[in-house]
Design a protein around this motif. Structure first.
Motif, PDB file in Angstrom:
ATOM      1  N   ILE A  87      17.622  28.114  44.885  1.00 22.32           N
ATOM      2  CA  ILE A  87      17.691  29.470  44.359  1.00 22.32           C
ATOM      3  C   ILE A  87      16.780  30.349  45.213  1.00 22.32           C
ATOM      4  CG2 ILE A  87      17.224  30.958  42.374  1.00 22.32           C
ATOM      5  CD1 ILE A  87      17.771  28.579  40.562  1.00 22.32           C
ATOM      6  N   PRO A  88      17.324  31.353  45.876  1.00 21.10           N
ATOM      7  CA  PRO A  88      16.492  32.179  46.762  1.00 21.10           C
ATOM      8  C   PRO A  88      15.406  32.925  45.970  1.00 21.10           C
ATOM      9  CG  PRO A  88      18.834  32.509  47.218  1.00 21.10           C
ATOM     10  CD  PRO A  88      18.748  31.738  45.936  1.00 21.10           C
ATOM     11  N   PRO A  89      14.187  32.921  46.467  1.00 19.00           N
ATOM     12  CA  PRO A  89      13.125  33.640  45.758  1.00 19.00           C
ATOM     13  C   PRO A  89      13.385  35.139  45.672  1.00 19.00           C
ATOM     14  CG  PRO A  89      12.383  32.913  47.937  1.00 19.00           C
ATOM     15  CD  PRO A  89      13.695  32.250  47.680  1.00 19.00           C
ATOM     16  N   GLU A  90      14.285  35.644  46.520  1.00 17.65           N
ATOM     17  CA  GLU A  90      14.592  37.078  46.516  1.00 17.65           C
ATOM     18  C   GLU A  90      15.246  37.546  45.225  1.00 17.65           C
ATOM     19  OE1 GLU A  90      14.274  35.875  50.810  1.00 17.65           O
ATOM     20  OE2 GLU A  90      15.256  35.051  49.024  1.00 17.65           O
ATOM     21  N   VAL A  91      15.746  36.606  44.386  1.00 14.67           N
ATOM     22  CA  VAL A  91      16.333  37.051  43.109  1.00 14.67           C
ATOM     23  C   VAL A  91      15.303  37.828  42.295  1.00 14.67           C
ATOM     24  CG1 VAL A  91      18.038  35.180  43.005  1.00 14.67           C
ATOM     25  CG2 VAL A  91      15.804  34.865  41.921  1.00 14.67           C
ATOM     26  N   GLY A  92      14.032  37.539  42.503  1.00 12.76           N
ATOM     27  CA  GLY A  92      12.984  38.241  41.782  1.00 12.76           C
ATOM     28  C   GLY A  92      12.824  39.690  42.195  1.00 12.76           C
ATOM     29  N   ASP A  93      13.489  40.085  43.293  1.00 13.28           N
ATOM     30  CA  ASP A  93      13.417  41.473  43.760  1.00 13.28           C
ATOM     31  C   ASP A  93      14.526  42.343  43.178  1.00 13.28           C
ATOM     32  OD1 ASP A  93      11.166  40.920  45.316  1.00 13.28           O
ATOM     33  OD2 ASP A  93      12.396  40.262  47.015  1.00 13.28           O
ATOM     34  N   LEU A  94      15.425  41.742  42.407  1.00 16.09           N
ATOM     35  CA  LEU A  94      16.451  42.529  41.703  1.00 16.09           C
ATOM     36  C   LEU A  94      15.830  42.995  40.381  1.00 16.09           C
ATOM     37  CD1 LEU A  94      19.539  40.220  42.395  1.00 16.09           C
ATOM     38  CD2 LEU A  94      19.040  42.442  43.474  1.00 16.09           C
ATOM     39  N   SER A  95      15.020  44.007  40.487  1.00 17.58           N
ATOM     40  CA  SER A  95      14.059  44.336  39.424  1.00 17.58           C
ATOM     41  C   SER A  95      14.685  44.804  38.119  1.00 17.58           C
ATOM     42  CB  SER A  95      13.074  45.394  39.922  1.00 17.58           C
ATOM     43  OG  SER A  95      13.762  46.524  40.431  1.00 17.58           O
ATOM     44  N   TYR A  96      15.980  45.183  38.121  1.00 14.21           N
ATOM     45  CA  TYR A  96      16.633  45.630  36.893  1.00 14.21           C
ATOM     46  C   TYR A  96      17.535  44.555  36.286  1.00 14.21           C
ATOM     47  CZ  TYR A  96      14.981  50.426  37.275  1.00 14.21           C
ATOM     48  OH  TYR A  96      14.177  51.554  37.311  1.00 14.21           O
ATOM     49  N   LEU A  97      17.438  43.350  36.810  1.00 17.45           N
ATOM     50  CA  LEU A  97      18.319  42.271  36.368  1.00 17.45           C
ATOM     51  C   LEU A  97      18.095  41.931  34.898  1.00 17.45           C
ATOM     52  CD1 LEU A  97      20.380  40.842  38.204  1.00 17.45           C
ATOM     53  CD2 LEU A  97      18.798  38.918  38.342  1.00 17.45           C
ATOM     54  N   GLN A  98      19.199  41.848  34.140  1.00 22.66           N
ATOM     55  CA  GLN A  98      19.156  41.448  32.737  1.00 22.66           C
ATOM     56  C   GLN A  98      19.785  40.078  32.511  1.00 22.66           C
ATOM     57  OE1 GLN A  98      20.842  44.505  30.208  1.00 22.66           O
ATOM     58  NE2 GLN A  98      19.877  46.149  31.382  1.00 22.66           N
ATOM     59  N   THR A  99      20.684  39.693  33.396  1.00 21.94           N
ATOM     60  CA  THR A  99      21.377  38.405  33.294  1.00 21.94           C
ATOM     61  C   THR A  99      21.327  37.698  34.640  1.00 21.94           C
ATOM     62  OG1 THR A  99      22.902  39.242  31.603  1.00 21.94           O
ATOM     63  CG2 THR A  99      23.576  37.257  32.799  1.00 21.94           C
ATOM     64  N   LEU A 100      20.863  36.454  34.630  1.00 21.74           N
ATOM     65  CA  LEU A 100      20.815  35.647  35.851  1.00 21.74           C
ATOM     66  C   LEU A 100      21.440  34.291  35.567  1.00 21.74           C
ATOM     67  CD1 LEU A 100      19.926  35.141  38.771  1.00 21.74           C
ATOM     68  CD2 LEU A 100      17.690  34.418  37.885  1.00 21.74           C
ATOM     69  N   VAL A 101      22.505  33.976  36.288  1.00 20.93           N
ATOM     70  CA  VAL A 101      23.241  32.731  36.067  1.00 20.93           C
ATOM     71  C   VAL A 101      23.500  32.035  37.399  1.00 20.93           C
ATOM     72  CG1 VAL A 101      25.368  31.673  35.207  1.00 20.93           C
ATOM     73  CG2 VAL A 101      24.401  33.656  34.009  1.00 20.93           C
ATOM     74  N   PHE A 102      23.063  30.789  37.500  1.00 21.72           N
ATOM     75  CA  PHE A 102      23.496  29.843  38.533  1.00 21.72           C
ATOM     76  C   PHE A 102      24.006  28.630  37.765  1.00 21.72           C
ATOM     77  CE2 PHE A 102      20.668  32.425  41.089  1.00 21.72           C
ATOM     78  CZ  PHE A 102      21.215  32.401  42.366  1.00 21.72           C
ATOM     79  N   ARG A 103      25.308  28.407  37.741  1.00 21.67           N
ATOM     80  CA  ARG A 103      25.869  27.379  36.856  1.00 21.67           C
ATOM     81  C   ARG A 103      26.984  26.598  37.553  1.00 21.67           C
ATOM     82  NH1 ARG A 103      29.719  27.080  32.396  1.00 21.67           N
ATOM     83  NH2 ARG A 103      28.931  25.550  30.892  1.00 21.67           N
ATOM     84  N   LYS A 104      27.010  25.298  37.247  1.00 22.63           N
ATOM     85  CA  LYS A 104      27.996  24.377  37.813  1.00 22.63           C
ATOM     86  C   LYS A 104      27.995  24.441  39.340  1.00 22.63           C
ATOM     87  CE  LYS A 104      30.974  23.451  33.920  1.00 22.63           C
ATOM     88  NZ  LYS A 104      32.349  23.214  33.439  1.00 22.63           N
ATOM     89  N   LEU A 105      26.790  24.298  39.884  1.00 27.28           N
ATOM     90  CA  LEU A 105      26.585  24.274  41.333  1.00 27.28           C
ATOM     91  C   LEU A 105      25.822  22.992  41.653  1.00 27.28           C
ATOM     92  CD1 LEU A 105      25.383  27.988  41.613  1.00 27.28           C
ATOM     93  CD2 LEU A 105      27.670  27.139  42.168  1.00 27.28           C
ATOM     94  N   THR A 106      26.556  21.911  41.862  1.00 31.22           N
ATOM     95  CA  THR A 106      25.928  20.595  41.965  1.00 31.22           C
ATOM     96  C   THR A 106      25.110  20.405  43.231  1.00 31.22           C
ATOM     97  OG1 THR A 106      27.997  19.720  42.865  1.00 31.22           O
ATOM     98  CG2 THR A 106      27.655  19.476  40.509  1.00 31.22           C
ATOM     99  N   ASN A 107      25.290  21.277  44.208  1.00 31.04           N
ATOM    100  CA  ASN A 107      24.500  21.179  45.438  1.00 31.04           C
ATOM    101  C   ASN A 107      23.316  22.137  45.450  1.00 31.04           C
ATOM    102  OD1 ASN A 107      26.147  19.184  46.675  1.00 31.04           O
ATOM    103  ND2 ASN A 107      27.637  20.754  47.240  1.00 31.04           N
ATOM    104  N   LEU A 108      23.039  22.729  44.313  1.00 33.22           N
ATOM    105  CA  LEU A 108      21.873  23.596  44.197  1.00 33.22           C
ATOM    106  C   LEU A 108      20.669  22.732  43.827  1.00 33.22           C
ATOM    107  CD1 LEU A 108      21.304  26.706  44.328  1.00 33.22           C
ATOM    108  CD2 LEU A 108      21.309  26.657  41.833  1.00 33.22           C
TER     109      LEU A 108
END
Length: 332
Positions: A87-108
């Motif tokens: 999971i890229p650390p840059e997701v934390g820079d989407l400062s208005y994010l209300q929903t964050l989903v990483f799902r059914k990604l077996t190579n994550l």
């Protein structure tokens, strides 16, 4: 210039301006961050629509808010794609994010990044069906708007952070199907500050006793099945509760069932494969049970007649010490 020509020119100018404006809804900082996320995930085909020449609010896996939040990105949902990496650390820079989903990604793989704690508006976090490792992060307690936390079907290990009980708006916490082994259910889970969340902790290796403080809470759904929990669980059952779903199956619980009073709202109860003794109380016929299983325990006595208890087959009752009566053989 006649009136018709003037109207046509006005129409085309309006259309041009509207189209141009609509293509630039995306916040530039968000677009830059999203392109960094795409690169960190090795530019997968799943994110092919993430073209820097287009408006990011039209990209696949994204939602933008309305004008009140300046069309900032409010949802990132990456689901069932051929995506590898962390999971890229840059997701934390989407400062208005209300929903964050990483799902059914077996190579994550990798751990849940600390930068997620920067997402102060986050309400829903769903990182499930991946190969994420490391601990359940205690920093999630810093996200006071969190309502739904789903970290199920991963390889997370260690203990459950007691600080998760500090989340004031938590509605559901799902940590099931991980490798949580260190200790038991936190004592602090008996003191959630507001609404009592649904708790799903099944298919781990949690040990020890269920905290007695959980008996003070009116849960709607709890699933502690397939762990190594021992001792008493009778405190979870009270007549004045509004609980609908309890699954404590396949643990090492030992308590007397004879005086346990269940809520009249209880629809699903699974206690199979424990060491529970006593008999099934008559009061249990008052509950609208739709699923029921007390098999593989040490129960004795007559199965009460009435309610829905006779609607379940022998599978719900067999392999007990001396239970009898329908649907089992009649008592001698």
């Amino acid at each position: 210039m006649d009136k018709t020509t003037t109207l046509l020119l006005f129409f085309f100018l309006f259309t041009f301006l509207t189209t141009s404006f609509s293509k630039n809804l995306c916040n530039q900082d968000d677009k830059t961050t999203l392109l960094k996320i795409k690169k960190a995930l090795n530019n997968p085909y799943h994110l092919a629509s993430w073209d820097p020449r287009t408006d990011c609010c039209s990209w696949y896996c994204l939602e933008c808010g309305d004008a009140t939040v300046n069309h900032r990105v409010t949802a990132l949902t990456i689901f069932s794609g051929q995506i590898s990496g962390q999971i890229p650390p840059e997701v934390g820079d989407l400062s208005y994010l209300q929903t964050l989903v990483f799902r059914k990604l077996t190579n994550l793989t990798g751990q849940i990044p600390r930068t997620i704690a920067k997402l102060k508006y986050l309400r829903s976090l769903r990182l499930s069906w991946t190969n994420l490792t490391g601990p359940v992060p205690g920093f999630l307690s810093e996200l006071k708007n969190l309502q739904w936390v789903d970290l199920s079907f991963n390889d997370l290990s260690g203990s459950i952070p007691s600080s998760l009980s500090l989340l004031p708006n938590l509605v559901s916490l799902d940590l099931s199907r991980n490798k949580l082994t260190a200790g038991s259910i936190p004592e602090s889970f008996g003191s959630f500050p507001a609404k009592v969340p649904d708790l799903y902790l099944s298919h781990n290796q949690l040990s020890g006793y269920i905290p007695k403080t959980l008996g003070n809470l009116d849960f709607s759904k709890i699933d502690f099945s397939r762990n190594k929990l021992g001792g008493d669980a009778s405190m979870l059952f009270r007549a004045n509760k509004t609980t609908w779903y309890i699954d404590l199956s396949r643990n090492m619980l030992q308590f007397d069932l004879s005086r346990v009073v269940i809520p009249k709202t209880l629809g699903i109860l699974d206690l199979n494969h424990n060491g529970i003794t006593g008999n099934i109380p008559v009061q249990w016929t008052e509950a609208p049970l739709q699923f029921f299983n007390v098999s593989y325990n040490r129960l004795c006595g007559h199965i009460p007649t009435g309610g829905t208890l006779q609607e379940f087959d022998t599978y719900s009752y067999f392999h007990n010490k001396c239970l009898c009566g329908a649907p089992l053989d009649s008592c001698k």
